[in-house]
Design an enzyme around this catalytic site. Structure first.
Site, mmCIF file in Angstrom:
data_model
loop_
_atom_site.group_PDB
_atom_site.id
_atom_site.type_symbol
_atom_site.label_atom_id
_atom_site.label_comp_id
_atom_site.label_asym_id
_atom_site.label_seq_id
_atom_site.Cartn_x
_atom_site.Cartn_y
_atom_site.Cartn_z
ATOM 1 N N GLU B 284 0.829 -1.197 0.000
ATOM 2 C CA GLU B 284 0.000 0.000 0.000
ATOM 3 C C GLU B 284 0.868 1.254 0.000
ATOM 4 O O GLU B 284 0.505 2.274 -0.601
ATOM 5 C CB GLU B 284 -0.952 -0.017 1.215
ATOM 6 C CG GLU B 284 -2.106 0.946 1.068
ATOM 7 C CD GLU B 284 -3.272 0.617 2.012
ATOM 8 O OE1 GLU B 284 -3.528 -0.589 2.263
ATOM 9 O OE2 GLU B 284 -3.897 1.552 2.510
ATOM 10 N N GLU B 287 1.855 1.860 -3.463
ATOM 11 C CA GLU B 287 0.678 2.337 -4.192
ATOM 12 C C GLU B 287 0.458 3.830 -3.907
ATOM 13 O O GLU B 287 0.237 4.631 -4.815
ATOM 14 C CB GLU B 287 -0.544 1.514 -3.747
ATOM 15 C CG GLU B 287 -1.724 1.569 -4.696
ATOM 16 C CD GLU B 287 -2.912 0.744 -4.175
ATOM 17 O OE1 GLU B 287 -2.882 0.284 -3.002
ATOM 18 O OE2 GLU B 287 -3.877 0.583 -4.936
ATOM 19 N N CYS B 304 -8.661 -2.384 4.161
ATOM 20 C CA CYS B 304 -8.480 -3.552 5.043
ATOM 21 C C CYS B 304 -9.771 -3.941 5.730
ATOM 22 O O CYS B 304 -9.897 -5.055 6.219
ATOM 23 C CB CYS B 304 -7.469 -3.309 6.151
ATOM 24 S SG CYS B 304 -6.209 -2.142 5.821
ATOM 25 N N SER B 324 -7.692 1.459 -2.110
ATOM 26 C CA SER B 324 -6.438 0.753 -2.352
ATOM 27 C C SER B 324 -6.763 -0.591 -2.979
ATOM 28 O O SER B 324 -7.719 -1.251 -2.593
ATOM 29 C CB SER B 324 -5.704 0.536 -1.033
ATOM 30 O OG SER B 324 -4.714 -0.447 -1.200
ATOM 31 N N LYS B 363 -15.121 -10.137 8.654
ATOM 32 C CA LYS B 363 -14.071 -10.946 8.035
ATOM 33 C C LYS B 363 -14.619 -12.285 7.560
ATOM 34 O O LYS B 363 -14.091 -12.888 6.629
ATOM 35 C CB LYS B 363 -12.911 -11.160 9.017
ATOM 36 C CG LYS B 363 -12.065 -9.913 9.254
ATOM 37 C CD LYS B 363 -11.106 -9.648 8.099
ATOM 38 C CE LYS B 363 -10.527 -8.238 8.206
ATOM 39 N NZ LYS B 363 -9.764 -7.864 6.995
ATOM 40 N N GLU B 366 -15.953 -11.442 4.282
ATOM 41 C CA GLU B 366 -14.855 -11.213 3.338
ATOM 42 C C GLU B 366 -14.297 -12.536 2.808
ATOM 43 O O GLU B 366 -14.069 -12.687 1.610
ATOM 44 C CB GLU B 366 -13.732 -10.423 4.028
ATOM 45 C CG GLU B 366 -12.557 -10.117 3.116
ATOM 46 C CD GLU B 366 -11.422 -9.399 3.845
ATOM 47 O OE1 GLU B 366 -11.259 -8.189 3.633
ATOM 48 O OE2 GLU B 366 -10.711 -10.036 4.647
ATOM 49 N N GLU B 371 -14.288 -12.719 -5.007
ATOM 50 C CA GLU B 371 -12.979 -12.191 -5.416
ATOM 51 C C GLU B 371 -11.827 -12.984 -4.799
ATOM 52 O O GLU B 371 -10.715 -12.956 -5.308
ATOM 53 C CB GLU B 371 -12.822 -10.729 -4.959
ATOM 54 C CG GLU B 371 -13.684 -9.726 -5.693
ATOM 55 C CD GLU B 371 -15.060 -9.579 -5.062
ATOM 56 O OE1 GLU B 371 -15.461 -10.432 -4.246
ATOM 57 O OE2 GLU B 371 -15.753 -8.598 -5.398
ATOM 58 N N CYS B 508 -10.283 -2.127 14.900
ATOM 59 C CA CYS B 508 -10.513 -3.566 15.128
ATOM 60 C C CYS B 508 -10.574 -3.942 16.602
ATOM 61 O O CYS B 508 -11.211 -4.932 16.955
ATOM 62 C CB CYS B 508 -9.425 -4.384 14.461
ATOM 63 S SG CYS B 508 -9.191 -3.957 12.731
#
Ligand code: SF4
Ligand code: SF4
Ligand code: FES
Ligand code: FES
Lengths: 185, 676
Positions: B284, B287, B304, B324, B363, B366, B371, B508
């Site tokens: 990142e 990036e 994230c 990102s 999560k 996710e 993907e 988190c």
């Protein structure tokens, strides 16, 4: 104060948030009446109830797509709009039949045995407390609390016509009569 | 009595004097005075609802009132416990229990349930009201959350959390009277509406009505399977909360003993998601510097947090290019582990099982995103929350305090402090700044702590000088804050280079998978624990992580290079908030039935659409066409001038009659005969 918001941009057809991608004929739907009503109320979330009222007058009921469209337009979550639409008894999320049969279940009618009438009507039309409209959209059977005609208890109202001192038999006879008339039509 | 001006106003609580220091209500005042008033619908960060009627106090001259809605006034006198109040509270709890499915021993909230706790504290021994016995189906559609309406007590905490703190409003009250319930829009499944799986509703639900979806059984099954090699990755925020359940203070690092517990349970390797966080920093960071050099796609938004990612897909499609492209540390770990571990551990790829331990319910969602599946193999097989790991520790009969601390496995267990602070709001930004500073100035960074990006406020901004250059950063947590900031960015009212977004309050450490804590300071303590862990680690910059360097040299090539891109990056696309449906009068099982949609809008209805509908239904019935013809009622086609309107497949029939409709149906079912 919400009376003078910046001139509302007209909502365009492409803003339809829930236009199904596949159903061809439905893709053309522009929610024109919704847009007209929404713009008239400046898409003001505080005016949700009158907005829904007017839209229901046009569409006869409040379909899911319309509620989602309204929610997005006034900037409320669909769950909130759904909550409002299910809270007020006069909103309906499913279309009703050509003949709406309302059975009074107020105290006076209840005491004078409205329940057997309800059972008989539902039995005759294969309806239940959750399935209130016949598949051919001819009849809807629902209960209401006190129609203000306690002197005539138990009362059945079919569309605008009030029928007093009903029994299960006379109520079913009314349904049969309508059926004959409709078949002849 | 004359009040001296330098004296603070006071009230008399149970005969003791208590000063008013700007408390917003009597409840806060009592809590300050260490009087534990029971509450069900009060949360200091949500609006006051005043519905549960448990927080009663008896104010002299006013009688019994709810303390959460009463503003303190100088000279007020009130009692917090009287026979009358105790009885009223008891009745309130009994009423809740009468509407509650009392399946406590099998409920995951058992022992942390507020309802259970109150019933015990108030000495409720029987329920004097008739039980309602409506049974609602349990909603298990979401990969993250299980919704059991039978345990709901309608306190509305979840509704206000989702609406006020997360600005989503995915669930709300619907229906009225005895039918009243908290549901997603249209009573749909949670997975089909705009819920982003953040789980904050779960975190505030006092009962077991909303709980994290458990994957414990699937994990045990893989551990018990001798063919499988089961590896764990543990997120940074887990280590500072895991010990809470075993008597440690929030924030006290339990890392070593937690690793030991995982091995004792049967995990073959125990790795650290902080390692993958270090990797994220490198990717990142490159990036960001690339975008700053070209001036494109700024600000870069962190990606994230999966709840934030889904949120932006739904509400900010125009900002998606700014996200990102880096996968989250959890998914970077998954891809990298799948790539190198089969070789390193000598295990067949299909026998490698990757389990994450996360503070987070999102999560779980996710890990199931398409993907992150390759050839039908997910990057991560199972996601456990901190809570689930605690349950497994108990189930394994481990006496946590007596475990000897152990260390993570190499190489995917080696991290720097930068990877550890990821678990706190501001941590990702700080870690990236530590990388960017050295890259930009070309000089070693000695002062690694960026205090300007730390803190608790929901929206924080700073401009950080990196040599000649400067980076404008913004840090938000809580999605309502994220929405406000993203709107300003989208509309060109705010300009940044980096925006860090975490959906959960505090980042988190405040995730919904963390132990249920009644201590409001727990989040801050956990964050402090992470910053302490950073300070006591030898390395503080991701670029100094020798295992990361080795990873690039042996496997990945250049940061941002082709292989790194394939393994560690992804992209996102806008998504609809709600899936919609027509209502079907006569469903059809056939693959491609002819679809007849009859308008039942007011105009068409008045011009006889009901008759057409009824005749079509009759026709289908008498000719046994079920399956071949599907009949739907639909609302206004917006062609009222030509009412009645009926659509047969995609063809709209104006001024329809039964005959016209049937003609179209016949044509549609025999395409050969119809003119092309
Ligand atoms: S998980 Fe988050 S988004 Fe979903 S209903 Fe709960 S609070 Fe709302
Ligand atoms: S689901 Fe939980 S938080 Fe929401 S209203 Fe029900 S009991 Fe309260
Ligand atoms: S906490 Fe005051 S009424 Fe619920
Ligand atoms: S009511 Fe049918 S097209 Fe408008």
């Amino acid at each position: 104060m919400n009376t003078a918001p910046a001139a509302p941009e007209a909502i365009t057809a492409t803003a339809a948030p829930s236009a199904p991608a596949e159903a061809g004929a439905e893709r053309t739907r522009k929610f024109e009446k919704c847009v007209e009503v929404l713009n008239r109320y400046h898409r003001n979330p505080a005016k949700l109830i009158p907005i829904l009222q007017e839209i229901q007058e046009s569409y006869r009921y409040l379909p899911e797509e319309v509620l989602v469209f309204v929610a997005t337009s006034v900037g409320l979550p669909p769950a909130r709009v759904f909550g409002v639409a299910t809270f007020y008894a006069h909103f309906t999320l499913k279309p009703k039949g050509k003949y709406v049969i309302r059975l009074c279940d107020g105290t006076a009618c209840h005491v004078r045995a409205s329940q057997p009438i309800l059972d008989a009507l539902r039995g005759r039309l294969s309806l239940t407390a959750t399935e209130q409209t016949t598949p051919d959209m001819l009849f809807t059977v629902e209960t209401v609390s006190c129609l203000g005609a306690c002197g005539l208890a138990p009362v059945v109202v079919i569309n605008e016509d009030v029928h007093g001192q009903m029994t299960p038999e006379t109520a079913v006879a009314l349904v049969d009569e309508i059926c004959t008339k409709e078949q002849g039509a | 009595m004359e009040q001296k001006t330098d004296q603070k106003p006071t009230v008399l609580v149970d005969g003791r004097e208590v000063t008013i220091d700007g408390e917003r209500n009597l409840l806060e005042l009592c809590r300050k005075a260490n009087i534990d008033i029971p509450t069900f619908c009060y949360h200091s960060n949500l609006s006051v609802y005043g519905a549960c009627r448990l927080c009663l106090v008896d104010v002299k001259g006013r009688g019994v009132v709810t303390s959460c809605t009463t503003i303190p006034e100088a000279g007020m006198e009130f009692k917090t416990t009287t026979g009358e109040i105790r009885e009223m509270r008891k009745i309130a709890v009994e009423l809740l229990l009468a509407n509650h499915d009392m399946d406590c021993p099998t409920c995951p909230k058992s022992t942390t349930c507020k309802l259970q706790d109150l019933a015990r504290k108030l000495g409720v021994r029987e329920v004097r009201f008739r039980k309602t016995n409506r049974v609602e189906p349990i909603d298990r559609s979401s990969p993250s959350i299980e919704r059991n309406p039978n345990r709901c007590v309608l306190c509305g905490d979840c509704v206000r959390m989702c609406d006020e703190v997360q600005s989503i409003g995915a669930i709300d009250f619907a229906y009225r009277g005895s039918e009243c319930s908290v549901v997603p829009a249209f009573g749909k499944d949670l997975n089909t509406v705009e819920c982003v799986h953040c789980g904050q509703c779960v975190a505030v639900c006092p009962t077991g009505a909303l709980t994290p979806r458990s994957e414990i059984d699937a994990v045990w099954a893989d551990i018990d399977n001798p063919k499988k090699v089961v590896v764990a990755q543990v997120a940074p925020a887990v280590r500072v909360a895991f010990g809470e359940q075993f008597g440690l203070a929030p924030g006290a690092a339990a890392t070593g003993r937690m690793v030991a517990a995982l091995r004792r349970m049967g995990f073959d390797q125990v790795y650290d998601t902080s390692f993958a966080a270090d990797l994220t920093v490198i990717e990142e960071g490159h990036e960001l510097l690339g975008r700053m050099a070209s001036g494109e796609k700024l600000p870069i938004f962190t990606s994230c947090c999966p709840a934030w990612v889904k949120f932006s897909e739904q509400y900010f499609p125009e900002l998606l290019p700014n996200l990102s492209s880096c996968k989250s540390p959890q998914e970077m770990f998954g891809s990298l582990a799948r790539y190198i571990l089969p070789k390193q551990l000598g295990v067949a790829p299909e026998d490698l099982v990757i389990v994450s331990i996360m503070p987070c319910t999102a999560k779980k969602f996710e890990a199931k995103r398409p993907e992150f599946q390759h050839d039908n193999i997910p990057g991560v097989d199972h996601v456990l929350t901190t809570q689930e790991l605690i349950t497994m520790t108990d189930a394994a009969g481990l006496n946590f305090p007596s475990l000897e601390p152990e260390s993570f496995d190499m190489p995917l267990g080696f991290k720097t402090g930068a990877g550890v602070i990821f678990g706190s709001s501001g941590g990702v930004t700080e870690a990236v700044l530590r990388f960017a500073a050295e890259k930009v100035t070309g000089k070693p960074l000695t002062q690694v702590e960026f205090h300007e990006v730390r803190g608790n406020e929901g929206i924080r901004e700073a401009t950080v000088a990196l040599g000649e250059a400067s980076v404008r950063v913004a840090i938000v947590h809580g999605l309502a804050n994220a929405r406000a900031l993203a709107e300003r960015v989208r509309d060109g009212h705010a300009h940044y280079d980096v925006v860090e977004v975490m959906a959960c309050p505090g980042g988190c450490v405040g995730g919904a998978g963390q132990p249920v804590s009644n201590d409001p300071g727990a989040r801050a303590q956990r964050a402090k624990g992470l910053y302490e862990a950073d300070r006591t680690t030898d390395l503080h910059k991701s670029q100094d992580n020798p295992m990361i360097r080795e990873m690039y040299e042996t496997w990945l090539g250049e940061p941002g290079g082709p292989l790194a891109h394939e393994l560690l990056h992804t992209h996102y696309a806008s998504r609809k908030r709600i899936t919609d449906s027509d209502f079907t009068v006569l469903p059809s099982a056939e693959k491609r039935p002819v679809c007849v949609s009859v308008c039942v809008g007011t105009n068409c209805y008045l011009k006889g659409s009901q008759e057409i509908l009824s005749k079509v239904l009759n026709h289908v019935e008498t000719n046994h066409l079920h399956g071949a013809v599907e009949v739907k009622g639909t609302f206004c086609f917006e062609n009222c001038g030509q009412a009645p309107n009926v659509a047969v497949n995609n063809q709209l029939i104006e001024s329809a009659t039964f005959e016209k409709v049937m003609e179209a149906v016949n044509e549609a079912s025999c395409p050969a005969k119809s003119p092309a």
